[in-house]
Design a protein around this motif. Structure first.
Motif, PDB file in Angstrom:
ATOM      1  N   TYR A 149      62.206 -73.868  22.315  1.00 34.30           N
ATOM      2  CA  TYR A 149      61.390 -74.983  22.794  1.00 34.30           C
ATOM      3  C   TYR A 149      60.176 -75.030  21.872  1.00 34.30           C
ATOM      4  O   TYR A 149      59.624 -73.993  21.522  1.00 34.30           O
ATOM      5  CB  TYR A 149      60.925 -74.766  24.224  1.00 34.30           C
ATOM      6  N   PHE A 180      56.404 -77.005  20.703  1.00 33.54           N
ATOM      7  CA  PHE A 180      55.273 -77.775  21.202  1.00 33.54           C
ATOM      8  C   PHE A 180      54.251 -77.965  20.093  1.00 33.54           C
ATOM      9  O   PHE A 180      54.111 -77.118  19.210  1.00 33.54           O
ATOM     10  CB  PHE A 180      54.562 -77.038  22.346  1.00 33.54           C
ATOM     11  N   LYS A 235      56.446 -82.334  22.941  1.00 31.38           N
ATOM     12  CA  LYS A 235      57.297 -81.156  23.111  1.00 31.38           C
ATOM     13  C   LYS A 235      58.742 -81.522  22.794  1.00 31.38           C
ATOM     14  O   LYS A 235      59.158 -82.676  22.945  1.00 31.38           O
ATOM     15  CB  LYS A 235      57.190 -80.640  24.546  1.00 31.38           C
ATOM     16  N   PHE A 265      62.666 -80.028  23.635  1.00 27.84           N
ATOM     17  CA  PHE A 265      63.528 -79.074  24.320  1.00 27.84           C
ATOM     18  C   PHE A 265      64.954 -79.186  23.816  1.00 27.84           C
ATOM     19  O   PHE A 265      65.610 -78.190  23.556  1.00 27.84           O
ATOM     20  CB  PHE A 265      63.490 -79.290  25.834  1.00 27.84           C
ATOM     21  N   GLY A 275      58.809 -71.379  22.339  1.00 30.91           N
ATOM     22  CA  GLY A 275      59.246 -70.548  23.450  1.00 30.91           C
ATOM     23  C   GLY A 275      60.745 -70.674  23.549  1.00 30.91           C
ATOM     24  O   GLY A 275      61.373 -71.376  22.761  1.00 30.91           O
ATOM     25  N   TYR A 276      61.340 -70.009  24.504  1.00 30.93           N
ATOM     26  CA  TYR A 276      62.768 -70.165  24.729  1.00 30.93           C
ATOM     27  C   TYR A 276      63.059 -70.004  26.205  1.00 30.93           C
ATOM     28  O   TYR A 276      62.282 -69.421  26.963  1.00 30.93           O
ATOM     29  CB  TYR A 276      63.590 -69.199  23.879  1.00 30.93           C
ATOM     30  N   PHE A 277      64.185 -70.558  26.619  1.00 29.25           N
ATOM     31  CA  PHE A 277      64.530 -70.644  28.020  1.00 29.25           C
ATOM     32  C   PHE A 277      64.563 -69.266  28.655  1.00 29.25           C
ATOM     33  O   PHE A 277      65.130 -68.327  28.103  1.00 29.25           O
ATOM     34  CB  PHE A 277      65.881 -71.329  28.190  1.00 29.25           C
ATOM     35  N   ASN A 336      61.979 -67.397  29.243  1.00 29.68           N
ATOM     36  CA  ASN A 336      60.793 -66.630  28.882  1.00 29.68           C
ATOM     37  C   ASN A 336      59.590 -67.547  29.009  1.00 29.68           C
ATOM     38  O   ASN A 336      59.485 -68.533  28.288  1.00 29.68           O
ATOM     39  CB  ASN A 336      60.918 -66.107  27.458  1.00 29.68           C
ATOM     40  N   GLU A 337      58.699 -67.245  29.923  1.00 32.14           N
ATOM     41  CA  GLU A 337      57.564 -68.135  30.164  1.00 32.14           C
ATOM     42  C   GLU A 337      56.494 -68.040  29.086  1.00 32.14           C
ATOM     43  O   GLU A 337      55.591 -68.848  29.034  1.00 32.14           O
ATOM     44  CB  GLU A 337      56.943 -67.820  31.533  1.00 32.14           C
ATOM     45  N   LYS A 338      56.570 -67.032  28.233  1.00 32.39           N
ATOM     46  CA  LYS A 338      55.540 -66.868  27.218  1.00 32.39           C
ATOM     47  C   LYS A 338      55.819 -67.748  26.010  1.00 32.39           C
ATOM     48  O   LYS A 338      56.974 -68.000  25.659  1.00 32.39           O
ATOM     49  CB  LYS A 338      55.453 -65.403  26.797  1.00 32.39           C
ATOM     50  N   LEU A 339      54.751 -68.198  25.387  1.00 29.05           N
ATOM     51  CA  LEU A 339      54.840 -68.956  24.153  1.00 29.05           C
ATOM     52  C   LEU A 339      54.273 -68.141  23.004  1.00 29.05           C
ATOM     53  O   LEU A 339      53.391 -67.311  23.195  1.00 29.05           O
ATOM     54  CB  LEU A 339      54.054 -70.263  24.252  1.00 29.05           C
ATOM     55  N   PHE A 359      52.270 -68.782  19.520  1.00 26.83           N
ATOM     56  CA  PHE A 359      51.477 -69.811  18.850  1.00 26.83           C
ATOM     57  C   PHE A 359      51.324 -69.510  17.370  1.00 26.83           C
ATOM     58  O   PHE A 359      51.240 -68.339  16.950  1.00 26.83           O
ATOM     59  CB  PHE A 359      50.085 -69.909  19.475  1.00 26.83           C
TER      60      PHE A 359
END
Lengths: 112, 113
Positions: free
Chosen positions: B32, B34, B49, B51, B94-96, B98-101, B103
């Motif tokens: 993902y 952004f 964004k 997806f 990010g990736y599905f 995993n809530e962390k991004l 940067f």
């Protein structure tokens, strides 16, 4: 609209002081994050919380701790502030499963 | 581990000129992606964004970005910049599941008259 607020925009503390930075979100999001932002380094994750009382270390947790007693509130704690913790601190929250994050306005902390 | 590279630390563009900010990501599966913008003294605001699906995505303020899997890139574009676009721009991935991004280090954009 999601609203993420941070307790202070600017903060000046002395070395050795205990510092609390607070973040509040109004959208019932599960996940909350604390980042620090430094020139040339971008955003670095300090801690993240995926539920009340649940937390996970990020990339740079040393010197920091966090607290999440209520879903809407996530606090970052500097137990004994040092000058190398002078930085911009950003809080964020996740809207849902697609990882889009919403950010607060930031707290610029100066440690003297 | 994921990584995001923004190779340009600082870009200067004349008002009315076109803009392209570069972003490369490193991740095996489709990430993902952004783009965020940060005006001076402010938090980050989401511009757009990606997806899945159409690789050209439209965002706010007239920005668009194109996902190119073959180049592992997600470059941000705007056909004609305005003085109010002066800010710092961050790419994130990010990736599905995993809530962390992750940067990138950001690109500072300066607009000259």
């Amino acid at each position: 609209d999601v609203k993420v607020t941070q307790s202070s925009r600017y903060l000046v503390k002395r070395t050795g002081e205990k510092v609390f930075l607070e973040c509040v979100q109004d959208m019932d999001h599960e996940n909350m994050f604390w980042y620090r932002q430094d020139p040339g380094l971008g955003l670095r994750l300090i801690y993240f919380s995926y539920d009340v009382k649940m937390k996970e270390k990020g990339d740079i947790p040393e010197g920091y701790s966090v607290s999440r007693e209520k879903k809407e509130r996530f606090s970052l704690i500097l137990e004994s502030a040092s000058t190398n913790q002078t930085s911009m601190y950003l809080c964020a929250t996740t809207a849902g499963p697609y990882n889009e994050q919403f950010f607060g306005p930031g707290t610029r902390l100066t440690v003297l | 581990a994921q990584s995001v590279t923004q190779p340009d630390i600082h870009i200067t563009v004349s008002e009315g000129a076109s803009l392209e900010l570069r972003c490369n990501y490193s991740y095996g599966a489709t990430p993902y992606l952004f783009w965020y913008v940060q005006s001076p003294g402010q938090g980050l605001q989401l511009l757009l964004k990606y997806f899945s699906g159409d690789t050209l995505v439209q965002g706010i303020k007239g920005f668009e970005a194109e996902f190119k899997r073959s180049q592992s890139s997600f470059n941000l574009r705007k056909p004609s910049v305005h003085w109010s676009d002066a800010a710092e721009y961050f790419c994130a991935s990010g990736y599905f599941g995993n809530e962390k991004l992750t940067f990138g280090t950001g690109t500072r954009l300066t607009i000259i008259p």
